[in-house]
Design a protein around this motif. Structure first.
Motif, PDB file in Angstrom:
ATOM      1  N   VAL A 139      29.752  59.688   7.985  1.00  0.00           N
ATOM      2  CA  VAL A 139      29.455  58.302   7.589  1.00  0.00           C
ATOM      3  C   VAL A 139      30.477  57.808   6.571  1.00  0.00           C
ATOM      4  O   VAL A 139      30.931  56.655   6.626  1.00  0.00           O
ATOM      5  N   ALA A 140      30.867  58.699   5.640  1.00  0.00           N
ATOM      6  CA  ALA A 140      31.881  58.336   4.646  1.00  0.00           C
ATOM      7  C   ALA A 140      33.227  58.066   5.318  1.00  0.00           C
ATOM      8  O   ALA A 140      33.924  57.095   4.982  1.00  0.00           O
ATOM      9  N   LEU A 141      33.612  58.919   6.273  1.00  0.00           N
ATOM     10  CA  LEU A 141      34.858  58.701   7.014  1.00  0.00           C
ATOM     11  C   LEU A 141      34.814  57.374   7.767  1.00  0.00           C
ATOM     12  O   LEU A 141      35.808  56.639   7.814  1.00  0.00           O
ATOM     13  N   ASN A 142      33.653  57.080   8.342  1.00  0.00           N
ATOM     14  CA  ASN A 142      33.471  55.825   9.063  1.00  0.00           C
ATOM     15  C   ASN A 142      33.745  54.638   8.143  1.00  0.00           C
ATOM     16  O   ASN A 142      34.441  53.685   8.509  1.00  0.00           O
ATOM     17  N   ALA A 143      33.216  54.701   6.916  1.00  0.00           N
ATOM     18  CA  ALA A 143      33.418  53.626   5.946  1.00  0.00           C
ATOM     19  C   ALA A 143      34.889  53.527   5.535  1.00  0.00           C
ATOM     20  O   ALA A 143      35.426  52.416   5.390  1.00  0.00           O
ATOM     21  N   VAL A 144      35.542  54.676   5.349  1.00  0.00           N
ATOM     22  CA  VAL A 144      36.950  54.678   4.941  1.00  0.00           C
ATOM     23  C   VAL A 144      37.828  54.036   6.007  1.00  0.00           C
ATOM     24  O   VAL A 144      38.650  53.150   5.708  1.00  0.00           O
ATOM     25  N   PHE A 145      37.682  54.458   7.262  1.00  0.00           N
ATOM     26  CA  PHE A 145      38.517  53.909   8.334  1.00  0.00           C
ATOM     27  C   PHE A 145      38.240  52.413   8.548  1.00  0.00           C
ATOM     28  O   PHE A 145      39.165  51.633   8.791  1.00  0.00           O
ATOM     29  N   SER A 146      36.966  52.020   8.440  1.00  0.00           N
ATOM     30  CA  SER A 146      36.632  50.600   8.580  1.00  0.00           C
ATOM     31  C   SER A 146      37.241  49.787   7.441  1.00  0.00           C
ATOM     32  O   SER A 146      37.748  48.678   7.647  1.00  0.00           O
ATOM     33  N   GLY A 147      37.206  50.356   6.227  1.00  0.00           N
ATOM     34  CA  GLY A 147      37.793  49.674   5.074  1.00  0.00           C
ATOM     35  C   GLY A 147      39.297  49.527   5.203  1.00  0.00           C
ATOM     36  O   GLY A 147      39.849  48.468   4.884  1.00  0.00           O
ATOM     37  N   ILE A 148      39.963  50.581   5.680  1.00  0.00           N
ATOM     38  CA  ILE A 148      41.415  50.522   5.861  1.00  0.00           C
ATOM     39  C   ILE A 148      41.780  49.441   6.871  1.00  0.00           C
ATOM     40  O   ILE A 148      42.739  48.685   6.677  1.00  0.00           O
ATOM     41  N   GLN A 149      40.987  49.345   7.942  1.00  0.00           N
ATOM     42  CA  GLN A 149      41.277  48.315   8.939  1.00  0.00           C
ATOM     43  C   GLN A 149      41.144  46.923   8.343  1.00  0.00           C
ATOM     44  O   GLN A 149      41.942  46.031   8.643  1.00  0.00           O
ATOM     45  N   THR A 150      40.135  46.725   7.496  1.00  0.00           N
ATOM     46  CA  THR A 150      39.941  45.421   6.866  1.00  0.00           C
ATOM     47  C   THR A 150      41.128  45.056   5.976  1.00  0.00           C
ATOM     48  O   THR A 150      41.538  43.892   5.920  1.00  0.00           O
ATOM     49  N   VAL A 151      41.697  46.051   5.304  1.00  0.00           N
ATOM     50  CA  VAL A 151      42.842  45.813   4.416  1.00  0.00           C
ATOM     51  C   VAL A 151      44.130  45.610   5.214  1.00  0.00           C
ATOM     52  O   VAL A 151      44.904  44.686   4.961  1.00  0.00           O
ATOM     53  N   VAL A 152      44.366  46.488   6.199  1.00  0.00           N
ATOM     54  CA  VAL A 152      45.621  46.475   6.945  1.00  0.00           C
ATOM     55  C   VAL A 152      45.711  45.301   7.906  1.00  0.00           C
ATOM     56  O   VAL A 152      46.769  44.658   8.037  1.00  0.00           O
ATOM     57  N   ALA A 153      44.615  45.022   8.596  1.00  0.00           N
ATOM     58  CA  ALA A 153      44.648  43.960   9.620  1.00  0.00           C
ATOM     59  C   ALA A 153      43.404  43.088   9.527  1.00  0.00           C
ATOM     60  O   ALA A 153      42.568  43.091  10.437  1.00  0.00           O
ATOM     61  N   PRO A 154      43.253  42.332   8.428  1.00  0.00           N
ATOM     62  CA  PRO A 154      42.035  41.526   8.249  1.00  0.00           C
ATOM     63  C   PRO A 154      41.877  40.410   9.270  1.00  0.00           C
ATOM     64  O   PRO A 154      40.767  39.986   9.566  1.00  0.00           O
ATOM     65  N   ASN A 155      42.999  39.938   9.817  1.00  0.00           N
ATOM     66  CA  ASN A 155      42.942  38.803  10.742  1.00  0.00           C
ATOM     67  C   ASN A 155      43.145  39.208  12.204  1.00  0.00           C
ATOM     68  O   ASN A 155      43.288  38.348  13.063  1.00  0.00           O
ATOM     69  N   ALA A 156      43.190  40.508  12.437  1.00  0.00           N
ATOM     70  CA  ALA A 156      43.385  40.969  13.820  1.00  0.00           C
ATOM     71  C   ALA A 156      42.163  40.636  14.661  1.00  0.00           C
ATOM     72  O   ALA A 156      41.023  40.804  14.227  1.00  0.00           O
ATOM     73  N   SER A 157      42.403  40.148  15.861  1.00  0.00           N
ATOM     74  CA  SER A 157      41.285  39.804  16.742  1.00  0.00           C
ATOM     75  C   SER A 157      40.615  41.089  17.221  1.00  0.00           C
ATOM     76  O   SER A 157      41.279  42.004  17.693  1.00  0.00           O
ATOM     77  N   SER A 158      39.306  41.162  17.076  1.00  0.00           N
ATOM     78  CA  SER A 158      38.577  42.376  17.443  1.00  0.00           C
ATOM     79  C   SER A 158      38.196  42.347  18.915  1.00  0.00           C
ATOM     80  O   SER A 158      37.922  41.297  19.486  1.00  0.00           O
ATOM     81  N   VAL A 159      38.204  43.537  19.514  1.00  0.00           N
ATOM     82  CA  VAL A 159      37.789  43.643  20.911  1.00  0.00           C
ATOM     83  C   VAL A 159      36.281  43.840  20.960  1.00  0.00           C
ATOM     84  O   VAL A 159      35.667  44.374  20.032  1.00  0.00           O
ATOM     85  N   SER A 160      35.671  43.413  22.030  1.00  0.00           N
ATOM     86  CA  SER A 160      34.231  43.567  22.227  1.00  0.00           C
ATOM     87  C   SER A 160      33.947  43.395  23.706  1.00  0.00           C
ATOM     88  O   SER A 160      34.854  43.115  24.504  1.00  0.00           O
ATOM     89  N   LEU A 161      32.698  43.539  24.077  1.00  0.00           N
ATOM     90  CA  LEU A 161      32.333  43.293  25.472  1.00  0.00           C
ATOM     91  C   LEU A 161      32.611  41.846  25.864  1.00  0.00           C
ATOM     92  O   LEU A 161      32.933  41.560  27.013  1.00  0.00           O
ATOM     93  N   ALA A 162      32.511  40.936  24.901  1.00  0.00           N
ATOM     94  CA  ALA A 162      32.757  39.522  25.171  1.00  0.00           C
ATOM     95  C   ALA A 162      34.221  39.241  25.505  1.00  0.00           C
ATOM     96  O   ALA A 162      34.539  38.224  26.133  1.00  0.00           O
ATOM     97  N   THR A 163      35.133  40.134  25.101  1.00  0.00           N
ATOM     98  CA  THR A 163      36.559  39.938  25.382  1.00  0.00           C
ATOM     99  C   THR A 163      37.015  40.719  26.609  1.00  0.00           C
ATOM    100  O   THR A 163      38.215  40.821  26.860  1.00  0.00           O
ATOM    101  N   SER A 164      36.091  41.271  27.361  1.00  0.00           N
ATOM    102  CA  SER A 164      36.446  42.072  28.538  1.00  0.00           C
ATOM    103  C   SER A 164      37.204  41.238  29.569  1.00  0.00           C
ATOM    104  O   SER A 164      36.813  40.115  29.898  1.00  0.00           O
ATOM    105  N   THR A 165      38.293  41.814  30.057  1.00  0.00           N
ATOM    106  CA  THR A 165      39.055  41.201  31.153  1.00  0.00           C
ATOM    107  C   THR A 165      39.158  42.229  32.276  1.00  0.00           C
ATOM    108  O   THR A 165      38.800  43.401  32.098  1.00  0.00           O
ATOM    109  N   TRP A 166      39.677  41.807  33.415  1.00  0.00           N
ATOM    110  CA  TRP A 166      39.828  42.759  34.510  1.00  0.00           C
ATOM    111  C   TRP A 166      40.821  43.864  34.151  1.00  0.00           C
ATOM    112  O   TRP A 166      40.684  45.006  34.606  1.00  0.00           O
ATOM    113  N   GLN A 167      41.817  43.540  33.306  1.00  0.00           N
ATOM    114  CA  GLN A 167      42.792  44.557  32.912  1.00  0.00           C
ATOM    115  C   GLN A 167      42.138  45.654  32.072  1.00  0.00           C
ATOM    116  O   GLN A 167      42.282  46.848  32.369  1.00  0.00           O
ATOM    117  N   THR A 168      41.399  45.258  31.025  1.00  0.00           N
ATOM    118  CA  THR A 168      40.739  46.266  30.184  1.00  0.00           C
ATOM    119  C   THR A 168      39.643  46.990  30.959  1.00  0.00           C
ATOM    120  O   THR A 168      39.447  48.195  30.793  1.00  0.00           O
TER     121      THR A 168
END
Length: 309
Positions: A139-168
């Motif tokens: 759980v701690a590792l999960n928080a660390v990696f999530s925090g790093i992503q927020t710092v490194v790429a705060p504006n990066a568009s996140s993928v989800s089921l709603a962004t599914s395309t035929w390619q993915t």
């Protein structure tokens, strides 16, 4: 017991067919097969079908991944979604957008690398603590990696089921199905890990090798899925636990149940999220957290009672 298992799969088949039909025909707009327009066909084939297929494959892959995590770590609440594997994969697939923007497959490669890095951390800590303390580290590792992503790429568009395309969806389907087939072939290995390591060694088996192979397979399934649909926690806990109640603890039955049960459950959750307050959506990740949190607490309370019995 066999009769109960057959009834379980019959109900699952009915649920799968019914949910697929509802997911195809309902959403921001309802589609009637008797009145298909060009716009409806576009919504059906380019928006809903990729999302439905992605949900089915992702649900199956994450449930199987969680089942193997629990077998290898001998922990009923072990899951890539809460132990840092998925968040690390998500971080690294986001970094792929900056490092390898022209290479679509690069996100899958880096996602797997991220998942393996998180697994190495877990391996290191596993030597020093019991299974339940290992969950806290995860759980701690999960928080660390999530925090790093927020710092490194705060504006990066996140993928989800709603962004599914035929390619993915195509990448997820091919890689996911290969992993699922291998999981079915190796399902007996989960039963081996119910036995003490000393006894397995006396039978000529190598428990460490079995454990590592199953964990690697689970990490790859979770990482590839995360690269396509984002982090979806708790499904790898909920479905296997329900499976143990319905089909028992034999991993050959449990992996099969996780495959079909996970596929239906994620499709159901995603369909519920996008239809309950249409045209607004509640993401599958949010609904899984609402359902999975209390579910995980209940498992921990049950395990605590057994310890003190």
């Amino acid at each position: 017991m066999k009769k109960r298992i057959l009834w379980t799969y019959l109900v699952l088949a009915i649920l799968l067919i019914g949910t697929c039909y509802f997911a195809i025909t309902h959403g921001a707009s309802k589609i009637a097969f008797s009145h298909l327009t060009q716009n409806n066909l576009n919504i059906l084939f380019n928006i809903r079908l990729p999302r439905i297929i992605s949900a089915l494959v992702a649900g199956a892959a994450l449930s199987v991944s969680g089942t193997y995590f629990q077998a290898a770590l001998r922990n009923p609440i072990a899951s890539p979604g809460i132990m840092g594997i998925s968040s690390a994969a998500n971080l690294f697939q986001t970094l792929a957008l900056f490092c390898l923007p022209a290479l679509f497959v690069g996100k899958f490669i880096l996602a797997i690398v991220g998942g393996l890095i998180a697994l190495l951390f877990l391996f290191e800590f596993q030597k020093q603590m019991d299974p339940y303390r290992l969950i806290i580290v995860g759980v701690a590792l999960n928080a660390v990696f999530s925090g790093i992503q927020t710092v490194v790429a705060p504006n990066a568009s996140s993928v989800s089921l709603a962004t599914s395309t035929w390619q993915t969806t195509l990448y997820l389907s091919v890689l996911g199905l290969i992993g699922i087939i291998i999981s079915l072939v190796l399902s007996q290995w989960g039963n081996y890990l119910k036995v003490d390591d000393e006894e397995l060694q006396s039978l000529g088996l190598k428990p460490a090798k079995i454990r590592v192979i199953l964990l690697l397979l689970a990490v790859i399934l979770a990482s590839v899925t995360t690269a396509c649909v984002g982090v979806l926690a708790f499904i790898g806990i909920i479905v296997p636990q329900i499976g143990r109640f319905l089909v028992g603890h034999d991993y050959q039955d449990l992996i099969s149940f996780s495959l079909f049960g996970g596929a239906w459950f994620l499709l159901f959750v995603d369909t519920l999220g996008r239809t309950i307050n249409s045209p607004n959506e509640i993401s599958a990740g949010v609904l899984l957290a609402i359902i999975g949190g209390p579910f995980m607490i209940a498992i921990l309370l049950k395990a605590g009672k057994k310890r003190h019995a």
